[in-house]
Design an enzyme around this catalytic site. Sequence first.
Site, PDB file in Angstrom:
ATOM      1  N   GLY A  66      27.239  -4.185  90.611  1.00 42.57           N
ATOM      2  CA  GLY A  66      26.808  -4.901  91.814  1.00 42.57           C
ATOM      3  C   GLY A  66      26.518  -6.361  91.532  1.00 42.57           C
ATOM      4  O   GLY A  66      26.841  -7.244  92.337  1.00 42.57           O
ATOM      5  N   GLY A  78      27.967   1.922  92.769  1.00 43.86           N
ATOM      6  CA  GLY A  78      28.044   2.038  91.313  1.00 43.86           C
ATOM      7  C   GLY A  78      26.791   1.480  90.675  1.00 43.86           C
ATOM      8  O   GLY A  78      25.722   1.435  91.291  1.00 43.86           O
ATOM      9  N   SER A  79      26.947   1.035  89.447  1.00 43.52           N
ATOM     10  CA  SER A  79      25.792   0.603  88.664  1.00 43.52           C
ATOM     11  C   SER A  79      25.268  -0.768  89.137  1.00 43.52           C
ATOM     12  O   SER A  79      25.988  -1.535  89.793  1.00 43.52           O
ATOM     13  CB  SER A  79      26.196   0.505  87.191  1.00 43.52           C
ATOM     14  OG  SER A  79      27.305  -0.364  87.075  1.00 43.52           O
ATOM     15  N   GLU A  88      25.579  -0.331  97.124  1.00 41.12           N
ATOM     16  CA  GLU A  88      24.821   0.918  96.922  1.00 41.12           C
ATOM     17  C   GLU A  88      24.773   1.145  95.412  1.00 41.12           C
ATOM     18  O   GLU A  88      25.696   1.708  94.832  1.00 41.12           O
ATOM     19  CB  GLU A  88      25.538   2.087  97.607  1.00 41.12           C
ATOM     20  CG  GLU A  88      25.679   1.938  99.111  1.00 41.12           C
ATOM     21  CD  GLU A  88      24.418   2.324  99.881  1.00 41.12           C
ATOM     22  OE1 GLU A  88      23.422   2.746  99.242  1.00 41.12           O
ATOM     23  OE2 GLU A  88      24.428   2.197 101.117  1.00 41.12           O
ATOM     24  N   CYS A 110      22.614   9.190  92.191  1.00 41.98           N
ATOM     25  CA  CYS A 110      21.877   7.932  92.323  1.00 41.98           C
ATOM     26  C   CYS A 110      20.438   8.232  92.729  1.00 41.98           C
ATOM     27  O   CYS A 110      19.526   7.465  92.424  1.00 41.98           O
ATOM     28  CB  CYS A 110      22.553   7.022  93.339  1.00 41.98           C
ATOM     29  SG  CYS A 110      22.885   7.846  94.898  1.00 41.98           S
TER      30      CYS A 110
END
Length: 508
Positions: free
Chosen positions: A245, A240-241, A262, A296
Amino acid sequence: MTATTDVRTAAAEALASLGVELPAVPDGGASFEVRSPLSGDVIATLPQAGAAEVDAVVARAKAAFTTWRTVPAPARGAVVKAWGDLLREHKEDLASFVTLEAGKITAEALGEIQEMIDVCDFAVGLSRQLYGQTMPSERPGHRLMETWHPLGVVGVISAFNFPAAVWAWNTAIALVCGDTVVWKPSEMAPLTALASAALLDRALAEAGAPEGVSAVVLGAREAGEALVANRDVALLSATGSERMGAEVGPVVAARFGRSLLELGGNNAAIVAPSADLDLAVRGIVFSAVGTAGQRCTSLRRLIVHSSIVDDVVARLSRAYAKLPIGDPREEGTLVGPLINQTSRERMLASLEQARAEGGEIVVGGEAVDVDGAAGAAYVSPALVRMPAQSDVVHRETFAPILYVMSYDDLDEAIAMHNAVPQGLSSSIFTLDQREAERFMAADGSDCGIVNVNIGTSGAEIGGAFGGEKTTGGGRESGSDAWRAYMRRATNTINYSTELPLAQGVDFG
Ligand code: NAD
């Protein structure tokens, strides 16, 4: 633009085709609405898991682990093979969910399911190749070796834009490694999750696997937070963003769990004077506007040699002006919707900031009306010329904006390339081998993915996938990424009658 056919009917048909029944919201229970980005309509209302429910699911996964870890790895691989066969059989059905919930055009949605099939094939082979190393011992009559063991419960948190494949990358590998998996999918794509998980459940049940080897918990960040905090989740794999994270990483670290992050990317390509421009333009357009710039690995920054920048911008503007934008289910559409209105507002705000920082919008960057989809957020991809220095290019805006900058020598281009906080994917278009090698060298691109003469998006599952810096450092999918899902034991075996100590220590 064409009318959007009823997304509610499409969702009901897709669920029926896989025999998936949606869980009901209990009286007075928490719930959340699912909207399709195709039209903005609500397509389902689902129960939201609370912390106690998440903990109960993790406890079941932990219990299942005690059996699953003792199943021989090749037998676990056979279950993954059966799952892969079901994915092949239902590829179109599953892809239709990806389109309905993530807004991907059919070709890209089918590609996402193909990626799941590919990683299943990879994991089946891997189930016979979980190799440990042996090393020469310094002591006579001794043997030194490493063995790899299953880790425990793997928690997977996924983003909306790869609503099925990211889970499959983690799950196919985790299952052959002997782990059990609890998945908290994006709250924007839970139907894709339920449909995908139903096929794995079928493969597990047919193999007689214990209940709880794979489970899904639905909900937004609160459900995710419960998974992150649970001490029985040995590995937390979160996609995610960067914001997410930064919240998740410290919580997992504080309980000494392992995390695989990730996160966002801010990917760039350098176009050198020697580049094959026909090929480069095709690669750039696919990477910048595919999935409406919501990958991404989407291309967000283009760093072009000053001698060719006007030509490249002219070629790109011609391609951008012809892009078919609209309902992603329709043949010929190349650009579907953004996930929601907030995403469109963020895109327009970034363009505003780009203008204020001296940027010039060459083409696109406008809201697009699609008949019958008033609640949706379609946009025309934007091509923006930017000065060398600006703030907006240092941030990931999850939408189709391509900032174009120019350079005069390769060192300068690489410095511009590496000057952002993120480090996911990168490319160079060049026919000069020295430049290509320099870009791939230690003082070249600082990203996890470094390409030559292809765009930044569209990775294969055979390589390890992930990025550096604020992208989080995680690696998943192919190569030796499986090691993150296992624990390593170093074994020293003495088959002599003596007891020599390491480092020659004499203990009397
Ligand atoms: P997001 O961060 O809003 O949400 C991702 C997931 O995290 C969702 O399931 C959400 O419910 C959950 N979540 C959010 N906050 C949380 C918290 N505090 N604790 C636990 N869970 C939490 O991201 P998104 O909008 O769904 O996806 C877009 C972002 O994901 C982009 O930044 C994109 O670059 C990134 N992404 C990265 C990769 C990669 O492999 N590097 C792949 C896909 C997407």
